[in-house]
Design a protein around this motif. Structure first.
Motif, PDB file in Angstrom:
ATOM      1  N   PRO A 251       0.797  -1.235   0.000  1.00 33.88           N
ATOM      2  CA  PRO A 251       0.000   0.000   0.000  1.00 33.88           C
ATOM      3  C   PRO A 251       0.828   1.282   0.000  1.00 33.88           C
ATOM      4  O   PRO A 251       0.303   2.359  -0.279  1.00 33.88           O
ATOM      5  N   HIS A 252       2.128   1.190   0.295  1.00 36.08           N
ATOM      6  CA  HIS A 252       2.987   2.378   0.318  1.00 36.08           C
ATOM      7  C   HIS A 252       3.622   2.674  -1.035  1.00 36.08           C
ATOM      8  O   HIS A 252       4.232   3.744  -1.202  1.00 36.08           O
ATOM      9  N   VAL A 253       3.509   1.755  -1.985  1.00 36.93           N
ATOM     10  CA  VAL A 253       4.161   1.960  -3.284  1.00 36.93           C
ATOM     11  C   VAL A 253       3.693   3.250  -3.962  1.00 36.93           C
ATOM     12  O   VAL A 253       4.523   4.017  -4.473  1.00 36.93           O
ATOM     13  N   PRO A 254       2.375   3.567  -3.998  1.00 32.26           N
ATOM     14  CA  PRO A 254       1.968   4.826  -4.637  1.00 32.26           C
ATOM     15  C   PRO A 254       2.601   6.061  -3.988  1.00 32.26           C
ATOM     16  O   PRO A 254       2.936   7.028  -4.695  1.00 32.26           O
ATOM     17  N   ALA A 255       2.795   6.041  -2.680  1.00 37.09           N
ATOM     18  CA  ALA A 255       3.422   7.190  -2.013  1.00 37.09           C
ATOM     19  C   ALA A 255       4.884   7.321  -2.416  1.00 37.09           C
ATOM     20  O   ALA A 255       5.416   8.436  -2.514  1.00 37.09           O
ATOM     21  N   VAL A 256       5.555   6.197  -2.663  1.00 33.64           N
ATOM     22  CA  VAL A 256       6.936   6.253  -3.135  1.00 33.64           C
ATOM     23  C   VAL A 256       6.976   6.851  -4.538  1.00 33.64           C
ATOM     24  O   VAL A 256       7.841   7.682  -4.856  1.00 33.64           O
ATOM     25  N   VAL A 257       6.040   6.440  -5.378  1.00 32.09           N
ATOM     26  CA  VAL A 257       5.947   7.009  -6.722  1.00 32.09           C
ATOM     27  C   VAL A 257       5.779   8.520  -6.642  1.00 32.09           C
ATOM     28  O   VAL A 257       6.464   9.288  -7.342  1.00 32.09           O
ATOM     29  N   ASP A 258       4.879   8.969  -5.787  1.00 35.34           N
ATOM     30  CA  ASP A 258       4.663  10.413  -5.619  1.00 35.34           C
ATOM     31  C   ASP A 258       5.922  11.116  -5.131  1.00 35.34           C
ATOM     32  O   ASP A 258       6.230  12.238  -5.564  1.00 35.34           O
ATOM     33  N   ALA A 259       6.654  10.480  -4.231  1.00 33.92           N
ATOM     34  CA  ALA A 259       7.864  11.109  -3.691  1.00 33.92           C
ATOM     35  C   ALA A 259       8.856  11.439  -4.796  1.00 33.92           C
ATOM     36  O   ALA A 259       9.526  12.475  -4.756  1.00 33.92           O
ATOM     37  N   PHE A 260       8.936  10.572  -5.799  1.00 37.03           N
ATOM     38  CA  PHE A 260       9.879  10.798  -6.884  1.00 37.03           C
ATOM     39  C   PHE A 260       9.331  11.712  -7.974  1.00 37.03           C
ATOM     40  O   PHE A 260      10.096  12.427  -8.631  1.00 37.03           O
ATOM     41  N   ARG A 320      -5.830  -4.204  -0.200  1.00 35.23           N
ATOM     42  CA  ARG A 320      -5.394  -2.918   0.344  1.00 35.23           C
ATOM     43  C   ARG A 320      -4.400  -2.237  -0.587  1.00 35.23           C
ATOM     44  O   ARG A 320      -4.421  -1.010  -0.745  1.00 35.23           O
ATOM     45  N   THR A 321      -3.523  -3.009  -1.198  1.00 40.81           N
ATOM     46  CA  THR A 321      -2.571  -2.433  -2.145  1.00 40.81           C
ATOM     47  C   THR A 321      -3.293  -1.894  -3.366  1.00 40.81           C
ATOM     48  O   THR A 321      -3.017  -0.784  -3.832  1.00 40.81           O
TER      49      THR A 321
END
Length: 342
Positions: A251-260, A320-321
Motif C-alpha cells: 500500500p505504500h508503493v503509490p506514495a513512493v511514486v509520488d515522492a519521486f 489494500r494495495t
C-alpha cells in the motif's frame, strides 16, 4: 541499512531455498562499449552556447508561464528556469548517491537479502559505476553553469535537500520495525523504472544549450539498461517476501511514486519568494500552475511501467494495495488497457 530483521529473514529463510524466479538476461555484455562513463566525453558547459538563454523547458516548469511570474520580466523567467535545472541536477546527485548506489552495492556483494544469479550481482557493480558517474557529472555540471552564467539571480537555499528524501524518510518511519530495510530495495526499483519526461524531452529540445541536452541524453541511455535490470529485480524480490511483508509494503508503493514524481512545491515556493512574490502570491502561482488533476495525470503517465511491473509481480492481488493504487489514480481503466496490451 540492510541489517534489518526482514532482510536477515530473506537471507536465511524461505527465499534462500527457492530457485531464481526468472531467467536473467543481462544487458551489460557491451557495457564497455555503451556506458557513458566509458565511452562518452565529459560534457562541459560553454558560456554563450545557448541560443535562447533557456536552460530548462518552460512547459516542464509551468510556474514560469504564470502571469504573476511573467510580469517580473524575461530575465527573471529565465533565471527561474536555470534554478529548475539546478534542482534537477541536485535531485539526480542525491537520488544516485542515497537511493540507488547503496542498494546496487549491497546487490553486488551478495548482501541484498535476495538469492540472485551471479551475473546479476556482477552487473550491479556496473550500475554502481554508472550511477556514481551520473552523480558526479550532475554536480560538476551545475558548478560549471553557476560559474559561467551571467544571469543575475541567486538561487535561494540552493543546498536544501530535495523533498523526495524527506518523503522517503517519512514512509520508512511508517513501516513496521521488522520490515525496515526491505523498503530501500523498493525505493530503488521504483525510482529506476519510472519514465521521466525530463530524460525523454530535454535531449530533443533545441532551445537548450547543447551541453545540457547531451548530458541528459547520456544519462537517459544508461537508465534504459538500469530500467530493465530493476524490473527483473522486482521479479526476484516480491515472491521472496512473506504475505505479511507484501501486505505491509504494497500500500505504500503509490506514495513512493509520488515522492519521486510530484513537483517539489517547497523548493519552488522558495524560488518564487526569491523573485519578490509574497507568500500568498507564491502559493497562488503553485496552485494554479499545478492543478491536482493535471499532476495526478502526469504522475500516472510516468508511473505506467511501475504499475505494470507490480501487477505482473502480483502485488495488486492484495485488496489494500490495489485500493491504494486506485486512490492515487494509478490504477483504473487506462491502466487495464496498458496491461492487456503488454
Amino acid at each position: 541499512m540492510y541489517e534489518s530483521m526482514a532482510q536477515e529473514q530473506l537471507l536465511r529463510g524461505d527465499a534462500s531455498s527457492r530457485p531464481p524466479v526468472t531467467v536473467y538476461a543481462s544487458r551489460y555484455e557491451r557495457w564497455e562499449d555503451l556506458a557513458s562513463v566509458r565511452r562518452k566525453p565529459r560534457r562541459d558547459y560553454v558560456p554563450g552556447e545557448e541560443t535562447s538563454d533557456l536552460f530548462f523547458p518552460p512547459e516542464l516548469y509551468p510556474v514560469v508561464l504564470h502571469p504573476l511570474v511573467t510580469a517580473k520580466g524575461e530575465v527573471v523567467v529565465k533565471a527561474l528556469l536555470l534554478c529548475r535545472l539546478y534542482d534537477y541536477l541536485d535531485f539526480t546527485t542525491e537520488l544516485e548517491n542515497l537511493a540507488v548506489i547503496p542498494v546496487a552495492t549491497k546487490i553486488s556483494r551478495g548482501r541484498s537479502g535476495l538469492v540472485l544469479p551471479p551475473q546479476m550481482k556482477a552487473d550491479a557493480f556496473k550500475i554502481v559505476t554508472d550511477e556514481a558517474w551520473h552523480a558526479q557529472f550532475s554536480h560538476d555540471f551545475a558548478r560549471q553553469i553557476e560559474a559561467g552564467t551571467t544571469i543575475p539571480y541567486q538561487v535561494p537555499e540552493h543546498d536544501a535537500a530535495p523533498s523526495f528524501l524527506r518523503k522517503l524518510d517519512d514512509l520508512r518511519e511508517r513501516l513496521p520495525h521488522d520490515i525496515r530495510g526491505v523498503e530501500s530495495l523498493l525505493f530503488a526499483i521504483i525510482s529506476e523504472t519510472l519514465i521521466s519526461g525530463i530524460l525523454s524531452d530535454i535531449p530533443r529540445d533545441e532551445r537548450l544549450p547543447g551541453s545540457v541536452r547531451e548530458l541528459v541524453r547520456d544519462h537517459a541511455a544508461d537508465e534504459g539498461r538500469h530500467h530493465q535490470y530493476f524490473r527483473t529485480l522486482l521479479k526476484h524480490l516480491w515472491p521472496a517476501l512473506t504475505s505479511r511483508e507484501q501486505q505491509a509494503i504494497g500500500p505504500h508503493v503509490p506514495a513512493v511514486v509520488d515522492a519521486f514524481l510530484e513537483p517539489d512545491y517547497e523548493q519552488t515556493f522558495r524560488h518564487l519568494r526569491g523573485i519578490g512574490l509574497t507568500d500568498d502570491e507564491a502559493a497562488q502561482v503553485i496552485a494554479e500552475s499545478w492543478p491536482p488533476h493535471t499532476v495526478r495525470r502526469t504522475i500516472a503517465d510516468a508511473a505506467r511501467p511501475v504499475v505494470r511491473y507490480f501487477t505482473e509481480a502480483g502485488a495488486l492481488d492484495d485488496a489494500r494495495t490495489r485500493e491504494a493504487f486506485e486512490r492515487a489514480e494509478l490504477w483504473g481503466v487506462h491502466t487495464t488497457g496498458d496491461l492487456a496490451a503488454s
